[in-house]
Design a protein around this motif. Sequence first.
Motif, PDB file in Angstrom:
ATOM      1  N   VAL A  58      -3.005   9.481 -13.528  1.00 19.36           N
ATOM      2  CA  VAL A  58      -2.968  10.874 -13.145  1.00 19.36           C
ATOM      3  C   VAL A  58      -3.110  11.660 -14.541  1.00 19.36           C
ATOM      4  CG1 VAL A  58      -1.027  12.730 -12.738  1.00 19.36           C
ATOM      5  CG2 VAL A  58      -1.255  10.409 -11.410  1.00 19.36           C
ATOM      6  N   GLU A  59      -2.875  11.297 -15.609  1.00 18.25           N
ATOM      7  CA  GLU A  59      -3.038  11.667 -16.646  1.00 18.25           C
ATOM      8  C   GLU A  59      -4.643  11.722 -17.353  1.00 18.25           C
ATOM      9  OE1 GLU A  59      -1.198   9.556 -19.812  1.00 18.25           O
ATOM     10  OE2 GLU A  59       0.987  10.149 -19.135  1.00 18.25           O
ATOM     11  N   GLN A  60      -5.388  10.962 -16.917  1.00 16.13           N
ATOM     12  CA  GLN A  60      -6.823  10.880 -17.051  1.00 16.13           C
ATOM     13  C   GLN A  60      -7.468  11.713 -15.931  1.00 16.13           C
ATOM     14  OE1 GLN A  60      -8.883   6.537 -16.754  1.00 16.13           O
ATOM     15  NE2 GLN A  60      -6.573   6.093 -16.942  1.00 16.13           N
ATOM     16  N   LEU A  61      -6.939  11.856 -14.821  1.00 21.04           N
ATOM     17  CA  LEU A  61      -7.695  13.074 -13.943  1.00 21.04           C
ATOM     18  C   LEU A  61      -7.242  14.424 -14.403  1.00 21.04           C
ATOM     19  CD1 LEU A  61      -7.051  11.299 -10.487  1.00 21.04           C
ATOM     20  CD2 LEU A  61      -9.240  11.527 -11.725  1.00 21.04           C
ATOM     21  N   GLU A  62      -6.094  14.633 -14.763  1.00 18.95           N
ATOM     22  CA  GLU A  62      -5.547  15.839 -15.357  1.00 18.95           C
ATOM     23  C   GLU A  62      -6.551  16.431 -16.523  1.00 18.95           C
ATOM     24  OE1 GLU A  62      -1.076  17.513 -15.662  1.00 18.95           O
ATOM     25  OE2 GLU A  62      -1.666  16.041 -17.182  1.00 18.95           O
ATOM     26  N   SER A  63      -6.837  15.345 -17.580  1.00 21.84           N
ATOM     27  CA  SER A  63      -7.714  15.639 -18.331  1.00 21.84           C
ATOM     28  C   SER A  63      -8.975  16.101 -17.847  1.00 21.84           C
ATOM     29  CB  SER A  63      -7.711  14.579 -19.585  1.00 21.84           C
ATOM     30  OG  SER A  63      -6.700  14.413 -20.250  1.00 21.84           O
ATOM     31  N   ALA A  64      -9.565  15.291 -17.121  1.00 22.68           N
ATOM     32  CA  ALA A  64     -10.963  15.317 -16.415  1.00 22.68           C
ATOM     33  C   ALA A  64     -11.121  16.674 -15.706  1.00 22.68           C
ATOM     34  CB  ALA A  64     -11.277  14.132 -16.022  1.00 22.68           C
ATOM     35  N   ALA A  65     -10.077  17.168 -14.954  1.00 23.55           N
ATOM     36  CA  ALA A  65     -10.265  18.114 -13.856  1.00 23.55           C
ATOM     37  C   ALA A  65     -11.105  19.153 -13.915  1.00 23.55           C
ATOM     38  CB  ALA A  65      -8.927  18.583 -13.501  1.00 23.55           C
ATOM     39  N   PRO A  66     -10.857  19.929 -15.490  1.00 22.30           N
ATOM     40  CA  PRO A  66     -11.659  20.969 -15.738  1.00 22.30           C
ATOM     41  C   PRO A  66     -13.259  20.956 -15.690  1.00 22.30           C
ATOM     42  CG  PRO A  66      -9.732  21.036 -17.146  1.00 22.30           C
ATOM     43  CD  PRO A  66      -9.869  19.734 -16.605  1.00 22.30           C
ATOM     44  N   ALA A  67     -13.790  19.763 -16.223  1.00 19.13           N
ATOM     45  CA  ALA A  67     -14.989  19.516 -16.202  1.00 19.13           C
ATOM     46  C   ALA A  67     -15.493  18.794 -15.171  1.00 19.13           C
ATOM     47  CB  ALA A  67     -15.196  18.662 -17.501  1.00 19.13           C
ATOM     48  N   LEU A  68     -14.778  18.549 -13.841  1.00 18.45           N
ATOM     49  CA  LEU A  68     -15.453  17.953 -12.852  1.00 18.45           C
ATOM     50  C   LEU A  68     -16.379  18.540 -11.799  1.00 18.45           C
ATOM     51  CD1 LEU A  68     -12.160  15.981 -11.386  1.00 18.45           C
ATOM     52  CD2 LEU A  68     -14.210  15.118 -12.822  1.00 18.45           C
ATOM     53  N   ILE A 127       0.376  -0.534  -9.717  1.00 17.98           N
ATOM     54  CA  ILE A 127       1.334   0.513  -9.577  1.00 17.98           C
ATOM     55  C   ILE A 127       1.976   0.958 -11.103  1.00 17.98           C
ATOM     56  CG2 ILE A 127       3.097  -1.265  -9.230  1.00 17.98           C
ATOM     57  CD1 ILE A 127       4.494   0.539  -6.887  1.00 17.98           C
ATOM     58  N   ARG A 128       1.762  -0.045 -11.815  1.00 14.92           N
ATOM     59  CA  ARG A 128       2.374   0.269 -13.247  1.00 14.92           C
ATOM     60  C   ARG A 128       1.330   1.282 -13.916  1.00 14.92           C
ATOM     61  NH1 ARG A 128       3.319  -5.374 -12.230  1.00 14.92           N
ATOM     62  NH2 ARG A 128       1.406  -5.738 -13.665  1.00 14.92           N
ATOM     63  N   THR A 129       0.126   1.662 -13.541  1.00 12.66           N
ATOM     64  CA  THR A 129      -0.658   2.418 -14.263  1.00 12.66           C
ATOM     65  C   THR A 129      -0.847   3.687 -13.441  1.00 12.66           C
ATOM     66  OG1 THR A 129      -2.686   1.662 -13.082  1.00 12.66           O
ATOM     67  CG2 THR A 129      -1.883   0.105 -14.765  1.00 12.66           C
ATOM     68  N   VAL A 130      -0.145   4.240 -12.693  1.00 13.94           N
ATOM     69  CA  VAL A 130      -0.388   5.446 -12.008  1.00 13.94           C
ATOM     70  C   VAL A 130      -0.098   6.493 -12.906  1.00 13.94           C
ATOM     71  CG1 VAL A 130       0.378   4.511  -9.577  1.00 13.94           C
ATOM     72  CG2 VAL A 130       1.987   5.403 -11.332  1.00 13.94           C
ATOM     73  N   ASP A 131       0.977   6.668 -13.716  1.00 11.00           N
ATOM     74  CA  ASP A 131       1.028   7.751 -14.556  1.00 11.00           C
ATOM     75  C   ASP A 131      -0.573   7.832 -15.406  1.00 11.00           C
ATOM     76  OD1 ASP A 131       3.541   8.179 -13.695  1.00 11.00           O
ATOM     77  OD2 ASP A 131       4.510   7.319 -15.485  1.00 11.00           O
ATOM     78  N   SER A 132      -0.898   6.809 -15.787  1.00  9.11           N
ATOM     79  CA  SER A 132      -2.098   6.828 -16.723  1.00  9.11           C
ATOM     80  C   SER A 132      -3.172   7.426 -15.897  1.00  9.11           C
ATOM     81  CB  SER A 132      -2.487   5.498 -17.135  1.00  9.11           C
ATOM     82  OG  SER A 132      -3.716   5.427 -17.954  1.00  9.11           O
ATOM     83  N   ALA A 151       0.916  -1.191   0.072  1.00  3.67           N
ATOM     84  CA  ALA A 151      -0.093   0.109  -0.008  1.00  3.67           C
ATOM     85  C   ALA A 151       0.818   1.201   0.036  1.00  3.67           C
ATOM     86  CB  ALA A 151      -0.958  -0.088   1.239  1.00  3.67           C
ATOM     87  N   LEU A 152       2.015   1.312   0.811  1.00  4.48           N
ATOM     88  CA  LEU A 152       2.678   2.409   0.858  1.00  4.48           C
ATOM     89  C   LEU A 152       3.682   2.521  -0.461  1.00  4.48           C
ATOM     90  CD1 LEU A 152       4.232   1.927   4.451  1.00  4.48           C
ATOM     91  CD2 LEU A 152       2.824   3.793   3.671  1.00  4.48           C
ATOM     92  N   SER A 153       4.002   1.639  -1.177  1.00  6.91           N
ATOM     93  CA  SER A 153       4.703   1.618  -2.585  1.00  6.91           C
ATOM     94  C   SER A 153       3.561   2.223  -3.407  1.00  6.91           C
ATOM     95  CB  SER A 153       4.908   0.252  -2.900  1.00  6.91           C
ATOM     96  OG  SER A 153       6.131  -0.339  -1.854  1.00  6.91           O
ATOM     97  N   LEU A 154       2.526   1.771  -3.560  1.00  9.63           N
ATOM     98  CA  LEU A 154       1.505   2.154  -4.495  1.00  9.63           C
ATOM     99  C   LEU A 154       1.265   3.707  -4.015  1.00  9.63           C
ATOM    100  CD1 LEU A 154      -0.688   1.909  -6.614  1.00  9.63           C
ATOM    101  CD2 LEU A 154      -2.170   1.052  -4.819  1.00  9.63           C
ATOM    102  N   ALA A 155       1.125   4.124  -2.896  1.00  5.15           N
ATOM    103  CA  ALA A 155       0.939   5.286  -2.672  1.00  5.15           C
ATOM    104  C   ALA A 155       1.847   6.192  -2.877  1.00  5.15           C
ATOM    105  CB  ALA A 155       0.447   5.629  -0.923  1.00  5.15           C
ATOM    106  N   ASN A 156       3.159   5.836  -2.905  1.00  6.37           N
ATOM    107  CA  ASN A 156       4.398   6.740  -3.173  1.00  6.37           C
ATOM    108  C   ASN A 156       4.681   6.802  -4.703  1.00  6.37           C
ATOM    109  OD1 ASN A 156       7.127   7.662  -2.006  1.00  6.37           O
ATOM    110  ND2 ASN A 156       7.801   6.134  -3.587  1.00  6.37           N
ATOM    111  N   ALA A 157       4.100   5.887  -5.468  1.00 11.25           N
ATOM    112  CA  ALA A 157       4.092   5.777  -7.051  1.00 11.25           C
ATOM    113  C   ALA A 157       3.252   6.806  -7.286  1.00 11.25           C
ATOM    114  CB  ALA A 157       4.080   4.473  -7.515  1.00 11.25           C
ATOM    115  N   LEU A 158       1.940   6.831  -6.686  1.00  6.95           N
ATOM    116  CA  LEU A 158       1.160   7.857  -7.102  1.00  6.95           C
ATOM    117  C   LEU A 158       1.180   8.880  -7.070  1.00  6.95           C
ATOM    118  CD1 LEU A 158      -1.866   7.997  -8.314  1.00  6.95           C
ATOM    119  CD2 LEU A 158      -2.843   7.491  -6.200  1.00  6.95           C
ATOM    120  N   PHE A 159       1.502   9.589  -5.579  1.00  5.26           N
ATOM    121  CA  PHE A 159       1.748  10.893  -5.134  1.00  5.26           C
ATOM    122  C   PHE A 159       2.897  11.473  -6.009  1.00  5.26           C
ATOM    123  CE2 PHE A 159       0.250   9.431  -0.800  1.00  5.26           C
ATOM    124  CZ  PHE A 159      -0.936   9.437  -1.145  1.00  5.26           C
TER     125      PHE A 159
END
Length: 259
Positions: free
Chosen positions: A239-249, A232-237, A96-104
Amino acid sequence: MAGVASPPPPLPPAKPGFPRVWKKATVSSTPIKPIYRHLRQLKDSADEVGHGKHWLVRQSEGIFRAAKPDADGTHLVARNNNAADLTCSEEVLESALSLANALFNSFENRGHSVQTAGGSAFIRPTLNNLAKPILHTERIPMKLWVPRAPTVAMVLDVPIGLAIIEINEEVMMRYVGYGKFARASDVKSVNGITWTEWQRIPSGRFKVIAYSPYFRAPWQQEWIETRRNSLIRTVDSIVEQLESAAPALPQANLSHRVQ
């Protein structure tokens, strides 16, 4: 001119998370409160951001290592506002800590801060630790730990709540004595009184949940592991999805104004 006041100096740019527009409050309105006034902001030096161990993960490690399991023994309970929003059993805390670290770190690498938001106007909604609908354990109440302070990423000035939760799965369990159960499929024989029952137990797999930290603007999205340690291998994806969606949330407009 004498007797004429100079024009007021322009206001500095609004900081992320602070309201940019204010309307006169009505009697029933709550007073304005800067969203990030009380955020804990422990910053790494510039050359460490996005690399190594994220400061919030370092801060959370000791908190969760000292945490005790809940009454059912399914997840650790942290009694600290400065802990990241992780819900997991002791056995998979490192994962869990490793996943959080990669995501953050992925958020930080793209210029989006991740912090705990204790004392702010943000809320953390009730979430679940399931990957599919319940079929056999409706009688078991959902009693998950809820952090006192949500974990929030500021993505293009839009607050997005983040939670990492270990998935529980329904399993047929057999009583093997001394107050203990084991997977029925793994038990060959038992001496003494025994029975089987459906229980929800930790699976070792995780889901990442992004949500709106505003009560008035509900929104939620999940990414679920089908195999252990695959998220953990998909964290960049993510973040990219949330970045694209953010203005319309739904929370995008609320992050720029206080009614």
